[in-house]
Design an enzyme around this catalytic site. Structure first.
Site, PDB file in Angstrom:
ATOM      1  CG  ASP A  54      -0.376  -0.022   2.527  1.00 56.02           C
ATOM      2  OD1 ASP A  54       0.865  -0.098   2.613  1.00 56.02           O
ATOM      3  OD2 ASP A  54      -1.126   0.037   3.523  1.00 56.02           O
ATOM      4  CB  SER A  55       4.551   1.793  -0.407  1.00 58.47           C
ATOM      5  OG  SER A  55       4.733   0.646  -1.211  1.00 58.47           O
ATOM      6  CG  ASP A  93       0.159  -3.981   2.183  1.00 58.01           C
ATOM      7  OD1 ASP A  93      -0.108  -4.641   3.195  1.00 58.01           O
ATOM      8  OD2 ASP A  93       0.973  -3.040   2.164  1.00 58.01           O
ATOM      9  CE  LYS A 123       2.869  -5.709   3.633  1.00 61.67           C
ATOM     10  NZ  LYS A 123       2.422  -4.676   4.598  1.00 61.67           N
ATOM     11  CD  GLU A 125       0.587  -1.697   8.057  1.00 61.65           C
ATOM     12  OE1 GLU A 125       0.261  -0.975   9.026  1.00 61.65           O
ATOM     13  OE2 GLU A 125       1.021  -1.243   6.983  1.00 61.65           O
ATOM     14  CD  GLU A 192       7.984  -0.614   7.273  1.00 68.13           C
ATOM     15  OE1 GLU A 192       7.033  -1.333   6.902  1.00 68.13           O
ATOM     16  OE2 GLU A 192       8.153   0.555   6.868  1.00 68.13           O
TER      17      GLU A 192
HETATM   18  O1  KIV Z   1       3.541  -1.004   1.451  1.00 63.75           O
HETATM   19  C1  KIV Z   1       4.648  -1.558   1.281  1.00 63.75           C
HETATM   20  O2  KIV Z   1       5.292  -1.416   0.242  1.00 63.75           O
HETATM   21  C2  KIV Z   1       5.127  -2.396   2.365  1.00 63.75           C
HETATM   22  C3  KIV Z   1       6.513  -2.959   2.302  1.00 63.75           C
HETATM   23  C4  KIV Z   1       7.539  -1.909   2.284  1.00 63.75           C
HETATM   24  C5  KIV Z   1       6.761  -3.977   3.348  1.00 63.75           C
HETATM   25  O3  KIV Z   1       4.410  -2.617   3.310  1.00 63.75           O
END
Ligand code: KIV
Length: 275
Positions: A54-55, A93, A123, A125, A192
């Site tokens: 989610d970056s 994510d 994924k 969190e 992280e």
């Molecule tokens: O959102 C993302 O890209 C991430 C990774 C950097 C682990 O969570």
């Protein structure tokens, strides 16, 4: 997908079970990637895991953090990445507020990444507080990558992105979180921004592979955001980022040259035009 016993070739595409089985054998490679074009490069390079992080919110959509990223955004981009990947394991994510409301909400949304977007894993969190959700997901055939340490979806509570687990109580909590998340069924675990010795201790304490980002050299694998690795994102980058290329400068030079050529009439030339 079965392993080719004759050649001992890697399963294609990678499955969560096969990658989890590599703990202690070799390091895993993971990149956070958001679009079809660059996902093809990642897959062709033999990277094990294409994480649609989610970056996306910052690198592609221009938000200041990950909080505004929606299910629709993530489904769209996960599908684009999945269409590019032949061998890499595609992990989606789960965005902010797509799983926090209830286990039922998390199950429903996680299932969409597998059934509609071509992901093989999601994924999530969080630590011990996610045990019920992770158990429900894995019991229903949805593989889970955990994510502990700095959890960017908690930015409103944290105030700023900072290293986690520096104090003894924080470190103990993170170790307990790692154990809880993996006992609940997570088969990969992102760590992280924690001190390297703590990441080493967590890696030794859990049976699944850990994937570090800003967590030192002793995790079972590493992840970076592809745009950071390629030098597309502006400086300054976090301390843990290594730039393997400087595409931002190259792109700036290319754009300046294009602009000048159009202005001067040097582009297009005769052989770039139709008779
Ligand atoms: O959102 C993302 O890209 C991430 C990774 C950097 C682990 O969570």
């Amino acid at each position: 997908m079965s392993t080719n016993l004759k050649t001992n070739a890697a399963p294609k595409p990678w499955t969560p079970v096969a990658l989890a089985g590599l703990k202690g054998q070799r390091r895993l490679t993971c990149l956070s990637v958001h679009d079809h074009l660059t996902a093809r490069l990642v897959d062709e390079a033999g990277i094990d895991i294409a994480l649609v992080g989610d970056s996306l919110g910052m690198t592609v959509l221009g938000f200041p953090n990950t909080l505004p990223v929606s299910m629709a955004d993530m489904l769209r981009h996960t599908a684009a990445v999945a269409r590019a990947c032949q061998t890499a394991l595609v992990v989606a994510d789960m965005p902010f507020m797509s799983y926090q409301v209830s286990v039922a909400q998390g199950l429903r949304n996680a299932g969409r990444f597998l059934s509609q977007a071509g992901a093989s894993m999601v994924k999530i969190e969080g630590g011990a507080g996610r045990v019920e959700l992770i158990s429900a997901l894995t019991a229903n055939g949805i593989p889970v990558m955990g994510h502990i340490g700095l959890t960017p979806q908690s930015i409103a509570a944290l105030g700023r992105y900072r290293v986690q687990g520096r104090t003894a109580p924080e470190a103990e909590q993170l170790l307990a979180d790692a154990r809880a998340v993996t006992a609940a069924g997570a088969s990969l675990l992102v760590i992280e921004c924690v001190p390297a010795p703590l990441a080493r201790a967590i890696t030794a304490a859990v049976s699944c592979p850990t994937i570090g980002i800003g967590a030192g050299p002793d995790c079972d694998g590493q992840v970076l955001v592809l745009a950071d690795l390629l030098g597309l994102t502006p400086d300054p980058a976090p301390r843990f980022v290594r730039r393997y290329a400087d595409f931002r400068t190259q792109a700036q030079r290319a754009l300046a040259a294009y602009k000048a050529d159009v202005a001067s009439g040097a582009y297009p030339a005769e052989d770039e035009s139709y008779a």
